[in-house]
Design an enzyme around this catalytic site. Structure first.
Site, PDB file in Angstrom:
ATOM      1  N   ASN A   8      -0.571  -8.294   3.407  1.00 31.18           N
ATOM      2  CA  ASN A   8      -0.647  -9.726   3.706  1.00 31.18           C
ATOM      3  C   ASN A   8      -1.969  -9.958   4.433  1.00 31.18           C
ATOM      4  O   ASN A   8      -2.089  -9.637   5.618  1.00 31.18           O
ATOM      5  CB  ASN A   8       0.556 -10.114   4.590  1.00 31.18           C
ATOM      6  CG  ASN A   8       0.453 -11.543   5.105  1.00 31.18           C
ATOM      7  OD1 ASN A   8      -0.373 -12.327   4.660  1.00 31.18           O
ATOM      8  ND2 ASN A   8       1.310 -11.867   6.070  1.00 31.18           N
ATOM      9  N   TRP A   9      -2.935 -10.497   3.706  1.00 29.40           N
ATOM     10  CA  TRP A   9      -4.265 -10.683   4.300  1.00 29.40           C
ATOM     11  C   TRP A   9      -4.307 -11.854   5.278  1.00 29.40           C
ATOM     12  O   TRP A   9      -5.278 -12.027   5.976  1.00 29.40           O
ATOM     13  CB  TRP A   9      -5.304 -10.891   3.190  1.00 29.40           C
ATOM     14  CG  TRP A   9      -5.730  -9.623   2.499  1.00 29.40           C
ATOM     15  CD1 TRP A   9      -5.060  -8.420   2.483  1.00 29.40           C
ATOM     16  CD2 TRP A   9      -6.921  -9.427   1.732  1.00 29.40           C
ATOM     17  NE1 TRP A   9      -5.776  -7.494   1.751  1.00 29.40           N
ATOM     18  CE2 TRP A   9      -6.920  -8.085   1.272  1.00 29.40           C
ATOM     19  CE3 TRP A   9      -8.001 -10.249   1.371  1.00 29.40           C
ATOM     20  CZ2 TRP A   9      -7.955  -7.559   0.489  1.00 29.40           C
ATOM     21  CZ3 TRP A   9      -9.022  -9.719   0.591  1.00 29.40           C
ATOM     22  CH2 TRP A   9      -8.997  -8.385   0.150  1.00 29.40           C
ATOM     23  N   LYS A  10      -3.263 -12.680   5.279  1.00 25.18           N
ATOM     24  CA  LYS A  10      -3.270 -13.889   6.115  1.00 25.18           C
ATOM     25  C   LYS A  10      -4.555 -14.685   5.848  1.00 25.18           C
ATOM     26  O   LYS A  10      -5.007 -14.707   4.708  1.00 25.18           O
ATOM     27  CB  LYS A  10      -3.097 -13.511   7.596  1.00 25.18           C
ATOM     28  CG  LYS A  10      -1.908 -12.550   7.785  1.00 25.18           C
ATOM     29  CD  LYS A  10      -1.498 -12.372   9.204  1.00 25.18           C
ATOM     30  CE  LYS A  10      -0.301 -11.427   9.250  1.00 25.18           C
ATOM     31  NZ  LYS A  10       0.261 -11.281  10.576  1.00 25.18           N
ATOM     32  N   HIS A  94       7.194 -16.770   6.203  1.00 25.98           N
ATOM     33  CA  HIS A  94       6.575 -15.899   7.206  1.00 25.98           C
ATOM     34  C   HIS A  94       6.680 -16.576   8.569  1.00 25.98           C
ATOM     35  O   HIS A  94       6.588 -17.796   8.668  1.00 25.98           O
ATOM     36  CB  HIS A  94       5.116 -15.631   6.841  1.00 25.98           C
ATOM     37  CG  HIS A  94       4.497 -14.561   7.695  1.00 25.98           C
ATOM     38  ND1 HIS A  94       4.060 -14.816   8.974  1.00 25.98           N
ATOM     39  CD2 HIS A  94       4.286 -13.244   7.471  1.00 25.98           C
ATOM     40  CE1 HIS A  94       3.598 -13.682   9.488  1.00 25.98           C
ATOM     41  NE2 HIS A  94       3.722 -12.721   8.594  1.00 25.98           N
ATOM     42  N   GLU A  96       4.645 -16.923  10.846  1.00 22.75           N
ATOM     43  CA  GLU A  96       3.491 -17.775  11.180  1.00 22.75           C
ATOM     44  C   GLU A  96       3.602 -19.129  10.484  1.00 22.75           C
ATOM     45  O   GLU A  96       3.119 -20.141  10.989  1.00 22.75           O
ATOM     46  CB  GLU A  96       2.182 -17.043  10.829  1.00 22.75           C
ATOM     47  CG  GLU A  96       1.921 -15.912  11.825  1.00 22.75           C
ATOM     48  CD  GLU A  96       1.125 -14.741  11.289  1.00 22.75           C
ATOM     49  OE1 GLU A  96       0.487 -14.859  10.227  1.00 22.75           O
ATOM     50  OE2 GLU A  96       1.147 -13.679  11.960  1.00 22.75           O
ATOM     51  N   GLU A 161      10.712  -8.850   9.648  1.00 21.40           N
ATOM     52  CA  GLU A 161       9.535  -8.789  10.505  1.00 21.40           C
ATOM     53  C   GLU A 161       9.880  -9.353  11.881  1.00 21.40           C
ATOM     54  O   GLU A 161       9.838 -10.578  12.079  1.00 21.40           O
ATOM     55  CB  GLU A 161       8.398  -9.615   9.903  1.00 21.40           C
ATOM     56  CG  GLU A 161       7.935  -9.139   8.546  1.00 21.40           C
ATOM     57  CD  GLU A 161       6.498  -9.549   8.278  1.00 21.40           C
ATOM     58  OE1 GLU A 161       5.687  -8.653   8.041  1.00 21.40           O
ATOM     59  OE2 GLU A 161       6.192 -10.752   8.331  1.00 21.40           O
ATOM     60  N   GLY A 167       1.309  -8.080  14.685  1.00 22.39           N
ATOM     61  CA  GLY A 167      -0.035  -8.120  15.246  1.00 22.39           C
ATOM     62  C   GLY A 167      -0.124  -7.671  16.699  1.00 22.39           C
ATOM     63  O   GLY A 167      -1.135  -7.901  17.360  1.00 22.39           O
ATOM     64  N   SER A 207       3.094  -4.566  12.638  1.00 19.31           N
ATOM     65  CA  SER A 207       2.306  -3.456  13.197  1.00 19.31           C
ATOM     66  C   SER A 207       2.489  -2.136  12.455  1.00 19.31           C
ATOM     67  O   SER A 207       2.505  -1.064  13.076  1.00 19.31           O
ATOM     68  CB  SER A 207       2.605  -3.284  14.696  1.00 19.31           C
ATOM     69  OG  SER A 207       2.183  -4.433  15.406  1.00 19.31           O
ATOM     70  N   GLY A 228       0.116  -6.395   7.607  1.00 21.69           N
ATOM     71  CA  GLY A 228      -0.893  -7.412   7.901  1.00 21.69           C
ATOM     72  C   GLY A 228      -2.241  -6.777   8.168  1.00 21.69           C
ATOM     73  O   GLY A 228      -2.958  -6.380   7.256  1.00 21.69           O
ATOM     74  N   GLY A 229      -2.591  -6.651   9.454  1.00 30.12           N
ATOM     75  CA  GLY A 229      -3.919  -6.181   9.858  1.00 30.12           C
ATOM     76  C   GLY A 229      -4.413  -4.944   9.123  1.00 30.12           C
ATOM     77  O   GLY A 229      -5.561  -4.919   8.655  1.00 30.12           O
TER      78      GLY A 229
END
Ligand code: PGA
Length: 253
Positions: A8-10, A94, A96, A161, A167, A207, A228-229
């Protein structure tokens, strides 16, 4: 089922990053017995698809879609549009999106319907906030999100999640992940029947890094991860994909 590893590149990425990842993932994907998918921002899906080529085993996804197929909804994107430019998946609900855009379970359920009508596989995200876990309400919150976000004809993927793990570099214990995934499977089985529930891939997200991926992926009822990251660094993303294979041979936790 084959492990499913989703990036997930966001709101990150450039055309240069797309070119780099498309080359790295293409080179590695056929040798890896895992399903790889990347969900970049909307404008990068078409160029990513072009770089991967038609025969690529790497799948692409969006990070959201509108519940309707078209219309006067400035700034929104329809599931059909994602499909047309090369996506076969879409992340929905998600945390976010729930946080930044006030998305409700009912809205997410409508989006899941739109994704299915467009032929996209929805990845529906659920997860508790830290205060909810501390209050012993994690299962109640996640159960409520499942009940509200999934339509009766649901077919797709669920990603657990925990909001406090996204993150932050913090992850739940293996036991807590296993317990929540058992709860997910049991809740899905009660609603959809054991056979249908057993076919729904359950991802963990929050994470996930190369250093903890084997531990997480060997956990019972964890069928893959939503990253993600670490998905922005192709070496790290591929290390996580390889961890899914190592996890198969590790004793299950
Ligand atoms: P993270 O994000 O891996 O950076 O914690 C996961 C996600 O939000 O899907």
């Amino acid at each position: 089922m084959r492990p499913l590893i989703v990036g997930n590149w966001k709101m990150n990425g450039t055309l240069a990053l797309v070119a780099e990842h498309a080359a790295a993932l293409t080179a590695a994907a056929s040798a890896l017995a895992v399903d790889l998918a990347v969900c970049p921002p909307f404008p990068l899906i078409a160029p990513f698809a072009a770089q991967l080529g038609r025969e690529s085993p790497v799948r692409l996804g969006g990070q959201d879609c509108h519940p309707e197929a078209q219309g006067a909804h400035t700034g929104d994107v329809a599931a059909e549009m994602l499909r047309e430019v090369g996506a076969s998946l879409v992340i929905l609900g998600h945390s976010e999106r729930r946080q930044d855009h006030g998305e409700s379970d009912a809205l997410i359920r409508a989006k899941v319907g739109a994704a299915r009508r467009a032929g996209l596989t929805p990845i529906v995200c659920v997860g508790e906030k830290e205060a909810e876990r501390e209050a012993g309400r994690a299962e109640e919150v996640v159960g409520g999100q499942l009940a509200g976000s999934l339509p009766d004809d649901f077919a797709g993927v669920i990603a657990y999640e925990p909001v406090w793990a996204i993150g932050t570099g913090r992850t739940p214990t293996g036991e807590d992940i296993a317990a929540m995934h058992r709860f997910l499977r049991k809740t899905l089985a009660a609603r959809f029947g054991a056979a249908r529930a057993g076919a729904i891939p359950l991802l963990y997200g929050g994470s996930v890094k190369p250093a903890n991926a084997v531990e997480i992926l060997k956990t019972a009822e964890v069928d893959g991860v939503l990253v993600g990251g670490a998905s922005l660094v192709s070496d790290d993303f591929l290390a996580i994909a390889r961890a899914a294979l190592l996890a198969r041979f590790a004793p299950s936790g």
